[in-house]
Design an enzyme around this catalytic site. Sequence first.
Site, mmCIF file in Angstrom:
data_model
loop_
_atom_site.group_PDB
_atom_site.id
_atom_site.type_symbol
_atom_site.label_atom_id
_atom_site.label_comp_id
_atom_site.label_asym_id
_atom_site.label_seq_id
_atom_site.Cartn_x
_atom_site.Cartn_y
_atom_site.Cartn_z
ATOM 1 N N GLY A 150 36.757 59.629 83.305
ATOM 2 C CA GLY A 150 37.502 58.525 83.912
ATOM 3 C C GLY A 150 36.841 57.180 83.665
ATOM 4 O O GLY A 150 35.622 57.089 83.519
ATOM 5 N N ARG A 156 38.919 63.565 78.358
ATOM 6 C CA ARG A 156 38.250 64.566 79.197
ATOM 7 C C ARG A 156 37.970 65.884 78.470
ATOM 8 O O ARG A 156 37.658 66.883 79.111
ATOM 9 C CB ARG A 156 39.098 64.842 80.444
ATOM 10 C CG ARG A 156 39.159 63.682 81.430
ATOM 11 C CD ARG A 156 39.612 64.129 82.806
ATOM 12 N NE ARG A 156 39.699 63.021 83.739
ATOM 13 C CZ ARG A 156 38.668 62.544 84.436
ATOM 14 N NH1 ARG A 156 37.476 63.089 84.300
ATOM 15 N NH2 ARG A 156 38.841 61.539 85.265
ATOM 16 N N ASP A 173 29.607 66.347 84.423
ATOM 17 C CA ASP A 173 30.021 67.359 83.442
ATOM 18 C C ASP A 173 29.732 66.889 82.014
ATOM 19 O O ASP A 173 29.242 67.662 81.192
ATOM 20 C CB ASP A 173 31.519 67.663 83.581
ATOM 21 C CG ASP A 173 31.790 68.568 84.776
ATOM 22 O OD1 ASP A 173 30.850 69.262 85.220
ATOM 23 O OD2 ASP A 173 32.925 68.559 85.277
ATOM 24 N N LYS A 210 27.666 57.635 84.308
ATOM 25 C CA LYS A 210 28.889 56.891 84.628
ATOM 26 C C LYS A 210 29.732 57.646 85.638
ATOM 27 O O LYS A 210 29.816 58.872 85.547
ATOM 28 C CB LYS A 210 29.695 56.716 83.335
ATOM 29 C CG LYS A 210 31.075 56.190 83.509
ATOM 30 C CD LYS A 210 32.174 57.097 82.932
ATOM 31 C CE LYS A 210 32.388 58.363 83.694
ATOM 32 N NZ LYS A 210 33.589 59.120 83.363
ATOM 33 N N THR A 211 30.307 57.031 86.584
ATOM 34 C CA THR A 211 31.452 57.485 87.386
ATOM 35 C C THR A 211 31.572 56.604 88.620
ATOM 36 O O THR A 211 30.573 56.364 89.318
ATOM 37 C CB THR A 211 31.435 58.972 87.817
ATOM 38 O OG1 THR A 211 32.558 59.190 88.665
ATOM 39 C CG2 THR A 211 30.192 59.435 88.565
ATOM 40 N N ASP A 222 32.853 57.521 91.167
ATOM 41 C CA ASP A 222 32.739 58.405 92.331
ATOM 42 C C ASP A 222 31.355 58.343 92.982
ATOM 43 O O ASP A 222 31.189 58.748 94.129
ATOM 44 C CB ASP A 222 33.032 59.858 91.935
ATOM 45 C CG ASP A 222 34.488 60.069 91.553
ATOM 46 O OD1 ASP A 222 35.242 59.080 91.535
ATOM 47 O OD2 ASP A 222 34.871 61.217 91.265
#
Length: 549
Positions: free
Chosen positions: A80, A144, A175, A201-202, A204
């Site tokens: 993402g 992804r 992941d 990175k994320t 979240d």
Amino acid sequence: MSQISALQKARAAYAPKLPAALQNGAAVVVTEGAATQSVADCDKISALFPKTYGSPVLTFAAGKESNLPAINVGVILSGGQAPGGHNVIAGLFDGIKSLNADSRLFGFLKGPDGLVKDEVMELKSDFIDSYRNTGGFDMIGSGRTKLETEEQFQLAEKHCKALNISALVIIGGDDSNTNACVLAEYFKAHDSGIQVIGCPKTIDGDLKNEWIEASFGFDTACRVYSELIGNLCRDANSAKKYWHFVKLMGRSASHIALECALQTHPNAAIVSEEVAAKKQTLEEIVDKLASIVANRGNAGLNFGIILVPEGLVEFIPNIKTLIAELNDILAANAASVESLDALGKANFAAGKLSEASAKTFNALPEGIRKQLCNDRDPHGNVQVSLIETEKMLAEMVGNRLKAMKSEGSYKGKFATQTHFFGYEGRCAAPSNYDADYCYSLGFNAAALIGAGRTGYMSSVRNTTKKASEWISGGIPITMMMNIEHRHGVDKPVIRKALVELDGAPFKFFASVREDWAIKTDYVYPGPIQYFGPSEVCDLITKTLELEKK
Ligand code: FBP
């Protein structure tokens, strides 16, 4: 790009700050720590990663001019979008040029797929310049696709070798960095001569640990959502007639919801990790929210703000069990359900659930029953961003309040608005924190390449201090790994960082939330500031501030 906004034009001139160790260029002096171990399952992880396991933690200090030969490096954006990805690439570009001005950078397009399918472009100076300090991943695109099969690894090696690429930087979440580690091990075991470096990175915020303070993008995304929530708070407090239910992204962990709560002081914020720890049922969550609404309503305050983390449903124990059963039923009957629409799938699955799960399922609104039966993502996960939890809770709280009204315990009015903030924040222009952090992560990845390392994650720490005091170095990815049972098999994965209930951010929130529930104590953070005094431009998240206090 034919036209750019005034902000983008002015922002392009921003020079991201670097840690002192990188200010002379990416040819750094390396200090090695002791050999490392994985966070758990050491024997299994070391057996799976014999070539890369146990490498030391690296810390960098400023070096002298580089005398390294020119290198070709590949870069991939994975998963993402998160604000700052373009700056990682810009930092990497500048870093490898500082090692040798003839070094070249190649971007694999549309994520890991580009590596496997050999879709690639050289990233040259003018092109990079047009993306400096911008949000988005549109420079090379993302995807992804998981890199996990032998065939994919062989193709990756072939495509890198064709371009003389001797190092690959994978920018991704837990992941993708796990895959980076698997690829590093494969390349080393096959003497490919290709290094692999990961970058955290994320939005979240769940890829963090002792050495990785934050995943990039979390800061900016939370600021965008907090601005919007602050605006809603002010609207609610102006009109005094709506309860706003706001779902916030974060596939699994509730870091975003918690950070936004800390920034804006809503009347309620659900933290999924607490729901799981206390084994709360959906009914208990609804009862708690209804009592908050009723207390304010009975005091004449018929408005408020409730934050709901995106991943909530998977943390409510009985719904988690229900989802697991649905996954099995839908997978085992794939051929029979293929042609059915979501309602057809829901009706089909309902007849095959255990008694307890059937009860849970039937108590859910029809819309949610259908959404729970939607197609899974490529990893077999329910696509939680498509489940309208905020609408479900608004409806269920409304029903509960009706019952309370007839019992005489509630005498207010209840009207709702629902919102989902997720995609709105993922491509925002990076805040100063993310612009600096990302540029440093990319530059630092070049330093790891220059130091000849593989299987490492770029690490920039001490980021609550000014950038010149940031500590740069590398962390062996195997060090963050454990074995988890995923979709029926044991897999080595980077341990996901969920909200810790004994951590400072949650403890602080828990100590003030009763007050926020009844009072109208909103904070209005306003938009991200890119220009102006440091105290409004160079902020850090409340989460980081509390964690590092
Ligand atoms: P990453 O973990 O890849 O950074 O993505 C996180 C995320 O933004 C989640 O918050 C959200 O659930 C998911 O991506 C949405 O995925 P998609 O972009 O495929 O709709």
